[in-house]
Design a protein around this motif. Structure first.
Motif, mmCIF file in Angstrom:
data_model
loop_
_atom_site.group_PDB
_atom_site.id
_atom_site.type_symbol
_atom_site.label_atom_id
_atom_site.label_comp_id
_atom_site.label_asym_id
_atom_site.label_seq_id
_atom_site.Cartn_x
_atom_site.Cartn_y
_atom_site.Cartn_z
ATOM 1 N N MET A 149 0.964 -1.102 -0.063
ATOM 2 C CA MET A 149 -0.053 0.094 -0.102
ATOM 3 C C MET A 149 0.787 1.293 0.052
ATOM 4 O O MET A 149 0.529 2.183 -0.517
ATOM 5 N N GLN A 150 2.095 1.239 0.693
ATOM 6 C CA GLN A 150 2.774 2.458 0.740
ATOM 7 C C GLN A 150 3.553 2.670 -0.576
ATOM 8 O O GLN A 150 3.697 3.841 -1.107
ATOM 9 N N SER A 151 3.780 1.813 -1.621
ATOM 10 C CA SER A 151 4.313 1.688 -2.740
ATOM 11 C C SER A 151 3.433 2.736 -3.719
ATOM 12 O O SER A 151 3.881 3.146 -4.487
ATOM 13 N N GLU A 152 2.125 2.810 -3.191
ATOM 14 C CA GLU A 152 1.249 3.512 -4.322
ATOM 15 C C GLU A 152 0.977 2.702 -5.618
ATOM 16 O O GLU A 152 0.569 3.447 -6.561
ATOM 17 N N LYS B 64 -4.658 6.226 1.391
ATOM 18 C CA LYS B 64 -3.912 6.666 2.409
ATOM 19 C C LYS B 64 -4.349 6.364 3.915
ATOM 20 O O LYS B 64 -3.679 5.827 4.705
ATOM 21 N N LYS B 65 -5.691 6.396 3.958
ATOM 22 C CA LYS B 65 -6.421 6.136 5.246
ATOM 23 C C LYS B 65 -6.294 4.855 5.471
ATOM 24 O O LYS B 65 -5.842 4.441 6.642
ATOM 25 N N TRP B 66 -6.519 4.133 4.590
ATOM 26 C CA TRP B 66 -6.750 2.458 4.950
ATOM 27 C C TRP B 66 -5.065 1.957 5.123
ATOM 28 O O TRP B 66 -4.907 1.088 6.013
ATOM 29 N N THR B 67 -4.104 2.691 4.376
ATOM 30 C CA THR B 67 -2.772 2.189 4.672
ATOM 31 C C THR B 67 -2.310 2.549 6.068
ATOM 32 O O THR B 67 -1.724 1.730 6.822
#
Length: 102
Positions: A39-42, A51-54
């Motif tokens: 998720m951080q890798s986008e 972003k919220k979920w990450t």
């Protein structure tokens, strides 16, 4: 003559439980870390909701680690209350108690 000392069934049970907690927590922790890294890798999902979920996944990973530490601490405290060896008659009594028999 002193009675023969044998392994304490309760102690052995707690040692196994501690191993299981470590093993399972590592499995779950790795799963959270893989998801979080993805998720951080986008490259998986972008935007404010992503972003919220990450951030929630990261928070859950930290919370899991904290809970595991608390569980491990509780098991270790209990483990210290039970000697590794007991007399044969004590071991039999402990086995009966663990089986739910008086």
């Amino acid at each position: 003559m002193a009675e023969e000392m044998v392994p304490n069934p309760r102690h052995a049970q707690l040692v196994e439980l501690l191993k299981e907690v470590h093993s399972r927590s590592q499995e779950v922790g790795k799963a959270y870390q893989r998801v979080y890294a993805s998720m951080q890798s986008e490259k998986v999902w972008t935007g404010p909701t992503a972003k919220k979920w990450t951030n929630e996944v990261g928070d859950n990973d930290h919370r899991l680690a904290q809970l595991v530490r608390q569980i491990v601490h509780a098991i270790e405290e209990e483990l210290h209350r039970h000697p590794a060896s007991v007399t044969r008659s004590q071991a039999e009594l402990i086995r009966r108690q663990l089986a739910g028999r008086p």
